[in-house]
Design an enzyme around this catalytic site. Structure first.
Site, PDB file in Angstrom:
ATOM      1  N   HIS A  24       0.861  -1.180   0.000  1.00 14.59           N
ATOM      2  CA  HIS A  24       0.000   0.000   0.000  1.00 14.59           C
ATOM      3  C   HIS A  24       0.901   1.234   0.000  1.00 14.59           C
ATOM      4  CE1 HIS A  24       1.089   0.136   4.211  1.00 14.59           C
ATOM      5  NE2 HIS A  24       0.522  -1.050   4.428  1.00 14.59           N
TER       6      HIS A  24
ATOM      7  N   HIS B 123       4.052   1.306   2.149  1.00 15.96           N
ATOM      8  CA  HIS B 123       5.242   0.627   1.608  1.00 15.96           C
ATOM      9  C   HIS B 123       5.895   1.471   0.502  1.00 15.96           C
ATOM     10  CE1 HIS B 123       2.786  -3.002   2.873  1.00 15.96           C
ATOM     11  NE2 HIS B 123       3.929  -3.223   3.494  1.00 15.96           N
TER      12      HIS B 123
END
Ligand code: PAF
Length: 280
Positions: A34, A37
């Site tokens: 997501h 990250h």
């Protein structure tokens, strides 16, 4: 972008890059990427010549009753996201590649891993330190990026790096939040709209503690009492812990020294386990 699955290929490529003087940044992940990250990958890309992202759902860090089987696996879309965020290499080995039959060596930090997450997840950090040490040996990065959202993980990994004389710099990236304050996490996808609304109280409780510190309150018991009170107003939220700890050692502290302490919260929102923290 290259995608590698074998340890040998990854080690060979990393060796080649190093011999050319390249700075290698590693972003270890378990996939289901997501924006949180991606912010780690972007941060790594600012400092590295080559960013390696590892994608591996690490079985050894899941307890027997945890969500290993239902942990999302989305390699196709993860690869697109890695590319767009600036990764040059994705290392996505199989479980057999990293833990072949007969595997029997583990790395265990024995102090910082014990409180907080370690109480309800006693084998979790042993799995994390083992896989991270293996990744450091395979990729031999100059630095590796981890999110502040997993504050205890960062502290444990820093300790392991120090204790075992790894030469990797550990870079910590700030927690990314949705506009409503919910910390980004792969687990948020399991929340219904109602649960999500209730989950927002974690961040509100942390913010309240921070604003109390900013107004001069330094006694941890006062901060914890206030946060617990706020969390207790939400019937779907069940507190696992609310603690004020030293951000390096994870030891509970009585009086906050601003910048050195965090408040860490873990709670169930119905059946979804969430963690969050704030630097006080
Ligand atoms: O934070 C995670 O996603 C994991 O614990 C890590 C560091 C990738 C190790 O499996």
């Amino acid at each position: 972008m290259q995608t590698l699955t074998s340890v040998f290929e990854m080690q060979t490529l990393a060796e080649d890059l190093r011999s050319k003087g390249q700075i290698i940044g590693l972003v270890p992940t378990m996939g289901a990427l997501h924006e949180g990250h991606l912010s780690l990958i972007r941060l790594a890309a600012e400092r590295a010549d080559t960013v390696v992202v590892s994608i591996f759902v690490n079985p050894t860090q899941f307890g027997p009753n945890e969500d290993f089987a239902r942990y999302p696996r989305e390699l196709g879309s993860d690869l697109d996201k890695c590319l767009s965020a600036g990764a040059a290499v994705v290392f996505a080995p199989s479980a057999d590649e990293l833990y072949p039959k007969g595997y029997s060596t583990y790395v265990q930090e024995e102090y910082i891993s014990k409180p907080l997450e370690g109480v309800s997840r006693p084998t979790h950090f042993r799995g994390v330190t083992t896989i991270v040490a293996k990744l450091f040996n395979i990729v031999r990065p100059d630095f590796a990026v981890f999110g502040q959202k997993d504050a205890q993980q960062v502290a444990v990994i820093k300790k392991m790096v120090n204790d075992l004389h790894f030469t990797v710099d550990i870079v910590t990236a700030p927690t990314l939040r949705d506009p409503d304050g919910l910390a980004l996490s792969s687990r948020n996808r399991h929340l219904t709209n109602t649960q999500r609304q209730e989950a927002l109280v974690l961040h509100r409780a942390l913010q309240k503690a921070k604003s109390m510190v900013e107004s001069g309150e330094c006694r941890s018991d006062r901060l914890i009492a206030e946060a617990t009170h706020l969390l207790g107003e939400h019937r779907r939220v069940r507190i696992i812990y609310t603690s004020v700890v030293d951000r390096c050692t994870m030891e509970p502290i009585r009086d906050v020294i601003p910048g050195k302490a965090i408040m860490a919260i873990a709670a169930w929102v119905d059946e979804v386990r969430l963690i969050d923290n704030i630097i006080l």
